[in-house]
Motif scaffolding. Structure first.
Motif, PDB file in Angstrom:
ATOM      1  N   CYS A 355       0.774  -1.210  -0.066  1.00 10.81           N
ATOM      2  CA  CYS A 355      -0.023   0.176  -0.136  1.00 10.81           C
ATOM      3  C   CYS A 355       0.885   1.147   0.012  1.00 10.81           C
ATOM      4  CB  CYS A 355      -1.118  -0.140   1.035  1.00 10.81           C
ATOM      5  SG  CYS A 355      -2.014  -1.307   1.413  1.00 10.81           S
ATOM      6  N   ASP A 356       0.732   1.895  -1.022  1.00 11.86           N
ATOM      7  CA  ASP A 356       1.776   3.102  -1.252  1.00 11.86           C
ATOM      8  C   ASP A 356       0.917   4.339  -1.607  1.00 11.86           C
ATOM      9  OD1 ASP A 356       4.839   2.888  -2.415  1.00 11.86           O
ATOM     10  OD2 ASP A 356       3.949   4.725  -2.584  1.00 11.86           O
ATOM     11  N   VAL A 357       1.763   5.531  -1.463  1.00  8.60           N
ATOM     12  CA  VAL A 357       1.054   6.788  -1.831  1.00  8.60           C
ATOM     13  C   VAL A 357       1.376   7.297  -2.975  1.00  8.60           C
ATOM     14  CG1 VAL A 357       0.869   7.382   0.726  1.00  8.60           C
ATOM     15  CG2 VAL A 357       2.824   8.099  -0.517  1.00  8.60           C
ATOM     16  N   ASP A 358       2.567   6.869  -3.837  1.00 10.55           N
ATOM     17  CA  ASP A 358       2.763   7.591  -4.976  1.00 10.55           C
ATOM     18  C   ASP A 358       3.132   6.408  -6.053  1.00 10.55           C
ATOM     19  OD1 ASP A 358       5.192   6.673  -3.902  1.00 10.55           O
ATOM     20  OD2 ASP A 358       5.977   8.667  -4.088  1.00 10.55           O
ATOM     21  N   LEU A 359       2.864   5.098  -5.855  1.00 11.52           N
ATOM     22  CA  LEU A 359       3.194   3.934  -6.662  1.00 11.52           C
ATOM     23  C   LEU A 359       4.874   3.881  -6.693  1.00 11.52           C
ATOM     24  CD1 LEU A 359       0.589   4.115  -9.337  1.00 11.52           C
ATOM     25  CD2 LEU A 359       0.504   3.115  -7.351  1.00 11.52           C
ATOM     26  N   SER A 360       5.604   4.509  -6.159  1.00  8.95           N
ATOM     27  CA  SER A 360       7.198   4.276  -6.114  1.00  8.95           C
ATOM     28  C   SER A 360       7.512   3.231  -5.040  1.00  8.95           C
ATOM     29  CB  SER A 360       7.850   5.628  -5.963  1.00  8.95           C
ATOM     30  OG  SER A 360       7.556   6.309  -4.687  1.00  8.95           O
ATOM     31  N   VAL A 361       8.288   2.393  -5.406  1.00 10.60           N
ATOM     32  CA  VAL A 361       8.839   1.254  -4.506  1.00 10.60           C
ATOM     33  C   VAL A 361      10.194   1.200  -4.476  1.00 10.60           C
ATOM     34  CG1 VAL A 361       8.648  -1.119  -4.056  1.00 10.60           C
ATOM     35  CG2 VAL A 361       6.495   0.082  -4.734  1.00 10.60           C
ATOM     36  N   GLN A 362      10.781   1.115  -3.387  1.00 10.21           N
ATOM     37  CA  GLN A 362      12.369   0.968  -3.126  1.00 10.21           C
ATOM     38  C   GLN A 362      12.710  -0.431  -2.784  1.00 10.21           C
ATOM     39  OE1 GLN A 362      14.959   3.554  -2.956  1.00 10.21           O
ATOM     40  NE2 GLN A 362      15.904   1.550  -3.275  1.00 10.21           N
ATOM     41  N   GLY A 378       8.123  -6.228 -14.523  1.00 12.20           N
ATOM     42  CA  GLY A 378       6.966  -6.901 -14.955  1.00 12.20           C
ATOM     43  C   GLY A 378       5.777  -5.983 -15.351  1.00 12.20           C
ATOM     44  N   ASP A 379       6.225  -4.637 -15.631  1.00 11.93           N
ATOM     45  CA  ASP A 379       5.114  -3.405 -16.291  1.00 11.93           C
ATOM     46  C   ASP A 379       5.504  -2.983 -17.600  1.00 11.93           C
ATOM     47  OD1 ASP A 379       7.636  -2.287 -15.561  1.00 11.93           O
ATOM     48  OD2 ASP A 379       6.834  -0.747 -13.846  1.00 11.93           O
ATOM     49  N   GLY A 380       6.359  -3.668 -18.078  1.00 10.27           N
ATOM     50  CA  GLY A 380       6.862  -3.465 -19.540  1.00 10.27           C
ATOM     51  C   GLY A 380       8.043  -2.512 -19.466  1.00 10.27           C
ATOM     52  N   SER A 381       8.454  -2.107 -18.292  1.00  6.79           N
ATOM     53  CA  SER A 381       9.578  -1.083 -18.349  1.00  6.79           C
ATOM     54  C   SER A 381      10.829  -1.739 -18.852  1.00  6.79           C
ATOM     55  CB  SER A 381       9.654  -0.130 -17.026  1.00  6.79           C
ATOM     56  OG  SER A 381       9.990  -1.390 -16.120  1.00  6.79           O
ATOM     57  N   PRO A 382      12.091  -1.047 -19.037  1.00  9.00           N
ATOM     58  CA  PRO A 382      13.397  -1.761 -19.475  1.00  9.00           C
ATOM     59  C   PRO A 382      13.912  -2.293 -18.532  1.00  9.00           C
ATOM     60  CG  PRO A 382      13.122   0.521 -20.472  1.00  9.00           C
ATOM     61  CD  PRO A 382      11.991   0.452 -19.465  1.00  9.00           C
ATOM     62  N   ILE A 383      14.807  -3.338 -18.716  1.00  8.29           N
ATOM     63  CA  ILE A 383      15.480  -4.040 -17.446  1.00  8.29           C
ATOM     64  C   ILE A 383      16.460  -3.157 -16.863  1.00  8.29           C
ATOM     65  CG2 ILE A 383      17.179  -5.843 -17.012  1.00  8.29           C
ATOM     66  CD1 ILE A 383      14.435  -6.901 -17.820  1.00  8.29           C
ATOM     67  N   ILE A 392       9.098   3.417 -10.233  1.00  9.95           N
ATOM     68  CA  ILE A 392       7.901   3.914 -10.068  1.00  9.95           C
ATOM     69  C   ILE A 392       6.850   3.102 -11.214  1.00  9.95           C
ATOM     70  CG2 ILE A 392       6.403   5.963 -10.574  1.00  9.95           C
ATOM     71  CD1 ILE A 392       8.916   7.754 -10.016  1.00  9.95           C
ATOM     72  N   PHE A 393       6.102   2.414 -10.645  1.00  5.27           N
ATOM     73  CA  PHE A 393       5.045   1.975 -11.399  1.00  5.27           C
ATOM     74  C   PHE A 393       4.105   2.565 -12.072  1.00  5.27           C
ATOM     75  CE2 PHE A 393       7.055  -1.268  -8.546  1.00  5.27           C
ATOM     76  CZ  PHE A 393       7.110  -2.533  -9.361  1.00  5.27           C
ATOM     77  N   PRO A 394       3.483   2.104 -13.326  1.00  5.43           N
ATOM     78  CA  PRO A 394       2.535   3.011 -13.924  1.00  5.43           C
ATOM     79  C   PRO A 394       1.065   3.038 -13.363  1.00  5.43           C
ATOM     80  CG  PRO A 394       2.912   0.978 -15.172  1.00  5.43           C
ATOM     81  CD  PRO A 394       3.926   0.912 -13.907  1.00  5.43           C
ATOM     82  N   ASP A 395       0.658   1.957 -12.843  1.00  3.53           N
ATOM     83  CA  ASP A 395      -0.496   2.068 -12.212  1.00  3.53           C
ATOM     84  C   ASP A 395      -0.512   1.110 -10.890  1.00  3.53           C
ATOM     85  OD1 ASP A 395      -3.228   2.310 -11.788  1.00  3.53           O
ATOM     86  OD2 ASP A 395      -3.813   1.853 -13.644  1.00  3.53           O
ATOM     87  N   THR A 396      -1.590   1.021 -10.453  1.00  2.97           N
ATOM     88  CA  THR A 396      -1.844  -0.210  -9.463  1.00  2.97           C
ATOM     89  C   THR A 396      -2.084  -1.364  -9.748  1.00  2.97           C
ATOM     90  OG1 THR A 396      -4.330   0.156  -9.166  1.00  2.97           O
ATOM     91  CG2 THR A 396      -3.012   1.455  -7.650  1.00  2.97           C
ATOM     92  N   GLY A 397      -1.984  -2.647  -9.372  1.00  5.21           N
ATOM     93  CA  GLY A 397      -2.062  -3.678  -9.909  1.00  5.21           C
ATOM     94  C   GLY A 397      -1.275  -4.879  -9.553  1.00  5.21           C
TER      95      GLY A 397
END
Length: 919
Positions: A355-362, A378-383, A392-397
Motif C-alpha cells: 500500500c503506497d502513496v505514489d506507486l514508487s517502491v524502493q 513486470g510492467d513493460g519497463s526496460p531491464i 515507479i510503477f505506471p498504475d496499481t495492480g
C-alpha cells in the motif's frame, strides 16, 4: 608387497587339533596378541564408513585391503595403525588376526559436483587404506574376514543400536563391522572379491537429487548383484575392537529408526534405490539437515552359485548448501499489508500486498555472492541494472518483480515474487468522545475520523475488554472502570490497512437529576433542585437572578423567563476533570397566545388560502393532524394545493411553553382529474384519456403544450411526441373553477441496431454469418426466417444461393422496436487460372522471400498435389491447401507436378507442369 606371517594360518589350523585346553589357551593368546597392537588408539572415534576386500595372488596368497573413513579435525584421534582383521573359520571361531598397516592416507574432497552450490566447510572426512599380503591355506569350508571397531557418530538420524536388554542406544555406542568371505575350496580357491570403484559423496545438499555410481569391479568376471542392506554394529566404548568370542558371523545389524529402513533409507521425496545390475544409486536427499548411514551390498555369483557378499557402509552428511549466487531482495519502507493468495490462469499464487502513496517502491538487493543485478519489474519497463532501484510503477495492480543475480553466468539465480500495488488511501483515526465523563447508561461514542473514510470496506474495533465491533461509529459500554487499550483497524476496498492504538481511562460519572422547567410567578423566587452525590464544584450561568452561582442548589428570582445552565466539575483519580452540564428553565408570568379569524369554508379551487390572526404568539404551525407530527407551514397565511374534496387543517400558536390550537374544515365543489403519466417510444401515437369528476357537466378542456394550447370539449387527445415532455390539462367548469393536472410523457429512443453479414459477398452457394449489435437487453428476430438458422439470436447463420437481403428486428427493455437490413451478394467464381495461382519457381533459402511452393485460391474447396523429380520419383504430396512444399533438402532442379482442384460449387480444375528450385 608386504607379507605378515607372525601367525600363519597353517599354525592356527594345527593348533585347532590340540586338546580343548590347549585350543582355549591358544585362542585367548591370539586374542590378547591381536588386540595388543592398538590399545593406545582405543579412543579413536566416529567412523563414517568402510569396506573390506581381498585379491587372490596365487600360491594361497591374498592381498587384504581395508578402506576406512572417519571424521577429521584437530581434536580427533588418528587412525589405528596397524588395523587388526579377525579371521573366522566355518565354526565362527577366530583363528588369526591379520595386522594391516596404513599404506595411504588422505583428507577427502567433498566430491561435490554442483558448481553452483557452496557446501559448508566444516564437514570433513579422512581416508585410510590398509593393505597386507597373507598366506591363507585352502579350506574346504572357507573363511570370514572382519574388522570390528567403535564408534559411529552419535548424531546419526536414521539408525541406532540395541543394548543387551533390548533398549535403544545411540550409534556412537555400537560401532561398525566390515566383513568379506573367502569361499570354500570346493567352490573355488582362486577367487578375488569385488572392489567398489567409487566412494559415495560425503556431502549432499538438502533436497538434492542423488545419482551415484556404487558399482564394483570383479577380476574373475563373476556376476554381481547390488542391493541396499542394513549395516552391521561393531565395537563399543568398553570394547573398542569388539569381543570376537561373542561377536561372530553373521554379525548383528543396526536398528533402523522408523520410518527409515532399507526401503526408505534416508527419506527424501524420491526414496533411495540401487539398480541391482548396474549399481547406480538414485533418489533425492531429504529436506532436513543431519547425518544418515547407508549400507550397500554386492553379491558375487559364479555359475549361479553365491560366492560371497561384500558390504560397505558410508555416511551421507545432508547440509544446507548455499548458492554461489543467491538472488534475493526485500521491499524497503513500504507498508506491506499482508501476504495473500490469488488465482491466475487456474493457478494459485501467493502475493504481497503493498500500500503506497505514489506507486514508487524502493527495492533492497539482498543477493549474496553476486555483484551484477538485473531487475524486471513486470510492467513493460526496460531491464534495470541498478543494485537497489527505486521504481515507479505506471498504475496499481499485480506485478511479477524478478531479480536475476549475476545474469549470463551459468550459476545465475532468479528470485521473483508477485506484488499487488495499491494506493494507501486510508489513515486510521478516531475520537473516543469524553471518556473522563463516562456515563454507563449511554456508553461511549466512538467516531471514525479516518482520512478518505469513504474508501473503507471494513472497520475492526478492539475495546481492550475482550469486546469487538465492526460498526463505523460504535457505541461501547464498558462494564468496569479502568485503563483500556482501544484500537481501530480499517481495511480499504483495495485491501490496504491502517491501525491506530490509544489508551483511555474509564471512570464512571456520578449521576444527577435536575428538572427541565420550573414555573414561577412574576417577582417570586424558587430553589433550583439539582440532586447529586459526591464531591463536586458548581458554576451556574447566567448569575443574574441567583443568590450564589457556585452553590449546588441556588435560589432563583428572575423577572423574565430564564434558562440556567449548571456546569458540574468532578476531578478524577487520573487527574482529568469531568465537566457535566444541565439546564433548567424558570418561567415567570406571561400571556397565553390566541388564534382568531379561523373558520370553515366551501371552495371550488384546489388552491386553498389559509390565514389567521395571532396575538401573544411568536410561532405558528400548520399540520395535517391534531398531533402536529408533520409541518406543512409556519406562516400565518399560505396557499396549498388540496387534492382531496374534504380536508381538516390544524393550527398551533406558541409562545415559550404556552400554546393554543384550532382547526379549519375546507370542502371543495371543484373539479377532480384522474390521468396517469405515460411512456412511449419515438414515433408511436399516444391516446391521452382523462377521467374528470365534477358536479358541473359544462366543462372546458385546455391541453397546454410547451408552445401551444388546445381548447376542446373532449377529455381525450391523440399525440405523437418525439421527445419527453410535460403536458398540462386545465379543466374549467361553468362557475369558473379550474383544475390543473400535469401529465409527464416519457419518450424513449429507439434502440440502435446494426446488421452485419460475414462475408457480404459470396461465391455461388455459401453459408454466411449474420451479426447484430450486441445488447443483453435486446430481443432479436431475423427475417426471412426460412433462410436463417437461430433467427432469435444475435448471431445467426444462413446459406444463400442468390443475392438476398436480411432484416434484423430488435426490441429493447422499454419495448421499443427498431430494424436494420444487410444485403449479401452472390457472385459466380470460375475455378481456373488466374483465380487459382500456381507458382513456377521458388527459392528455399530461408531469407523470408519466396521460401515455399504453395497453391493459392479463394474458391478452392479441396485439392490433390503430387510433385516428382525428373526421374518420376515422388518427392512431395498433399491434400491440404495450408501445407506448403518447403523443398529444403532437394537440389536446385526442375521438378514436375500434377494438380487436381475442386472448387466451391463442384467445379474441377486439373493441371500438370513444372517447378524450378532456385537458390
Amino acid at each position: 608387497m608386504v607379507s605378515l606371517k607372525h601367525f600363519p594360518i597353517k599354525s592356527v589350523i594345527f593348533a585347532l587339533d590340540l586338546k580343548n585346553s590347549m585350543k582355549k589357551f591358544l585362542y585367548i593368546f591370539l586374542l590378547i596378541f591381536g588386540f595388543a597392537f592398538s590399545w593406545q588408539n582405543a579412543n579413536a572415534t566416529h567412523i563414517v564408513g568402510g569396506e573390506l576386500n581381498y585379491k587372490f595372488l596365487g600360491n594361497n596368497q591374498y592381498r587384504v585391503t581395508l578402506k576406512l573413513y572417519k571424521d577429521c579435525g584437530i581434536s580427533v584421534v588418528p587412525f589405528d595403525n596397524p588395523a587388526g582383521i579377525y579371521v573366522y573359520n566355518a565354526n565362527n571361531q577366530v583363528i588369526d588376526t591379520l595386522q594391516l598397516p596404513i599404506i595411504e592416507r588422505d583428507t577427502l574432497d567433498a566430491n561435490f559436483q554442483d558448481t553452483c552450490l557452496i557446501v559448508p566447510p566444516e564437514i570433513c572426512v579422512d581416508f585410510a587404506r590398509y593393505e597386507g599380503v597373507f598366506t591363507i591355506p585352502i579350506s574346504p569350508s572357507g573363511y570370514t574376514l572382519a574388522y570390528i571397531r567403535c564408534c559411529r557418530n552419535a548424531t546419526i538420524v536414521n539408525a541406532q543400536g540395541i543394548d543387551d536388554f533390548g533398549n535403544p542406544i545411540n550409534p556412537d555406542l555400537i560401532g561398525a563391522t566390515y566383513t568379506v568371505k573367502i569361499p570354500a575350496s570346493n567352490i573355488t580357491n582362486t577367487n578375488s572379491s569385488p572392489e567398489y570403484k567409487e566412494l559415495a559423496p560425503i556431502i549432499l545438499c538438502s533436497g538434492q537429487n542423488i545419482r551415484v555410481d556404487q558399482s564394483a569391479i570383479d577380476l574373475d568376471g563373476d556376476q554381481l548383484v547390488y542391493s541396499l542392506c542394513t549395516p552391521n554394529v561393531g565395537g563399543s566404548l568398553q570394547q573398542v575392537f569388539g569381543n570376537p568370542l561373542n561377536e561372530v558371523p553373521p554379525f548383528d545389524l543396526i536398528n533402523w529408526i522408523p520410518p527409515y529402513g532399507t526401503d526408505n533409507v534416508i527419506g527424501g521425496e524420491i526414496p533411495l534405490n540401487i539398480d541391482p545390475t548396474t549399481g547406480l544409486l538414485t533418489g533425492s536427499a531429504p529436506n532436513m539437515i543431519g547425518q544418515f548411514v547407508v549400507g550397500v551390498c554386492v553379491q558375487e555369483f559364479r555359475n549361479g552359485v553365491l560366492l560371497s557378499e561384500n558390504k560397505r557402509d558410508f555416511q551421507f552428511n545432508i547440509a544446507d548448501c548455499a548458492k554461489v549466487y543467491d538472488g534475493d531482495y526485500e521491499i524497503v519502507d513500504e507498508p506491506i499489508t499482508d501476504t495473500l493468495q490469488t488465482i491466475i490462469n487456474d493457478t494459485l499464487f501467493n502475493y504481497t500486498l503493498l500500500c503506497d502513496v505514489d506507486l514508487s517502491v524502493q527495492f533492497q538487493n539482498l543477493t549474496t555472492g553476486g555483484t551484477e543485478i538485473a531487475w524486471n519489474f513486470g510492467d513493460g519497463s526496460p531491464i534495470d541494472f541498478q543494485t537497489n532501484p527505486l521504481h515507479i510503477f505506471p498504475d496499481t495492480g499485480l506485478y511479477w518483480v524478478t531479480l536475476i543475480a549475476q545474469p549470463g553466468d551459468q550459476c545465475a539465480d532468479t528470485f521473483r515474487q508477485l506484488i499487488n500495488l495499491q494506493y494507501q488511501e486510508v489513515a486510521a483515526n478516531f475520537d473516543s468522545g469524553q471518556p473522563e465523563c463516562y456515563d454507563p447508561a449511554f456508553g461511549l461514542q466512538f467516531t471514525d475520523l479516518t482520512i478518505e473514510s469513504d474508501q473503507i470496506q471494513t472497520w475492526n474495533w478492539n475495546f481492550g475488554d475482550g469486546q469487538m465491533s465492526t460498526a463505523p461509529n460504535p457505541i461501547h459500554f464498558f462494564e468496569q472502570d479502568g485503563l483500556y487499550n482501544v484500537s481501530l483497524n480499517v481495511v480499504a476496498f483495495n485491501g490496504c490497512k491502517s491501525k491506530l492504538d490509544t489508551t483511555i481511562t474509564i471512570e464512571s460519572i456520578d449521576e444527577f437529576t435536575l428538572s427541565d422547567t420550573i414555573a414561577l410567578c412574576l417577582s417570586d423566587s424558587v430553589q433550583l433542585d439539582l440532586e447529586i452525590e459526591g464531591e463536586h464544584t458548581y458554576l451556574w450561568s447566567p448569575s443574574i437572578g441567583l443568590d450564589d452561582a457556585t452553590l449546588q442548589n441556588p435560589t432563583a428570582f428572575p423577572i423574565v423567563n430564564t434558562t440556567y445552565t449548571v456546569q458540574i466539575f468532578t476531578v478524577r483519580a487520573s487527574g482529568d476533570t469531568c465537566i457535566q452540564s444541565a439546564e433548567i428553565t424558570v418561567l415567570t408570568d406571561y400571556p397565553v397566545p390566541t388564534v382568531e379569524n379561523v373558520s370553515d369554508s366551501i371552495q371550488c379551487d384546489s388552491l386553498v388560502v389559509l390565514s389567521t390572526n395571532l396575538t401573544n404568539s411568536d410561532q405558528v404551525t400548520w399540520s395535517n393532524n391534531n398531533n402536529f407530527t408533520d409541518n406543512i407551514s409556519q406562516s400565518s397565511e399560505f396557499t396549498i394545493l388540496q387534492e382531496e374534496r374534504e380536508k381538516w387543517y390544524y393550527i398551533k400558536a406558541s409562545h415559550e411553553y404556552c400554546f393554543t390550537t384550532d382547526s379549519i374544515f375546507i370542502q371543495q365543489e371543484g373539479i377532480f382529474i384522474d390521468i396517469e403519466d405515460e411512456t412511449i417510444c419515438v414515433g408511436e401515437e399516444l391516446m391521452l384519456n382523462a377521467e374528470v369528476t365534477s358536479n358541473d357537466n359544462a366543462l372546458t378542456y385546455r391541453w397546454i403544450f410547451v408552445e401551444d394550447t388546445l381548447i376542446t370539449s373532449n377529455p381525450q387527445l391523440n399525440i405523437s411526441p418525439q421527445t419527453s415532455t410535460v403536458i398540462l390539462l386545465l379543466v374549467e367548469n361553468s362557475s369558473g373553477c379550474e383544475k390543473i393536472k400535469p401529465i409527464e410523457i416519457s419518450v424513449n429512443e429507439l434502440p440502435f441496431v446494426e446488421a452485419v453479414a460475414t462475408p457480404s459477398t459470396v461465391i455461388n452457394t455459401q453459408t454466411i454469418e449474420l451479426t447484430a449489435t450486441n445488447n443483453p437487453n435486446y430481443q432479436y428476430n431475423w427475417f426471412p426466417e426460412e433462410l436463417v438458422n437461430n433467427s432469435n439470436n444475435r448471431n445467426a447463420s444462413a446459406r444463400v444461393e442468390a443475392t438476398s437481403t436480411f432484416i434484423v428486428q430488435v426490441v429493447d427493455e422499454n419495448g421499443c422496436l427498431n430494424t436494420d437490413t444487410v444485403t449479401v451478394t452472390v457472385i459466380e467464381e470460375i475455378c481456373d487460372e488466374p483465380n487459382n495461382f500456381i507458382p513456377n519457381a521458388f527459392s528455399p533459402n530461408n531469407d523470408g522471400l519466396n521460401d515455399v511452393f504453395q497453391i493459392q485460391g479463394s474458391v478452392i474447396e479441396t485439392l490433390q498435389l503430387n510433385i516428382f523429380d525428373r526421374w518420376g520419383n515422388d518427392v512431395f504430396s498433399t491434400n491440404d491447401l495450408s501445407i506448403p512444399w518447403k523443398g529444403e533438402e532437394l537440389a536446385n532442379d526442375v521438378y514436375g507436378y500434377s494438380l487436381e482442384i475442386v472448387c466451391f460449387g463442384g467445379q474441377r480444375f486439373v493441371k500438370s507442369g513444372s517447378i524450378t528450385i532456385i537458390r
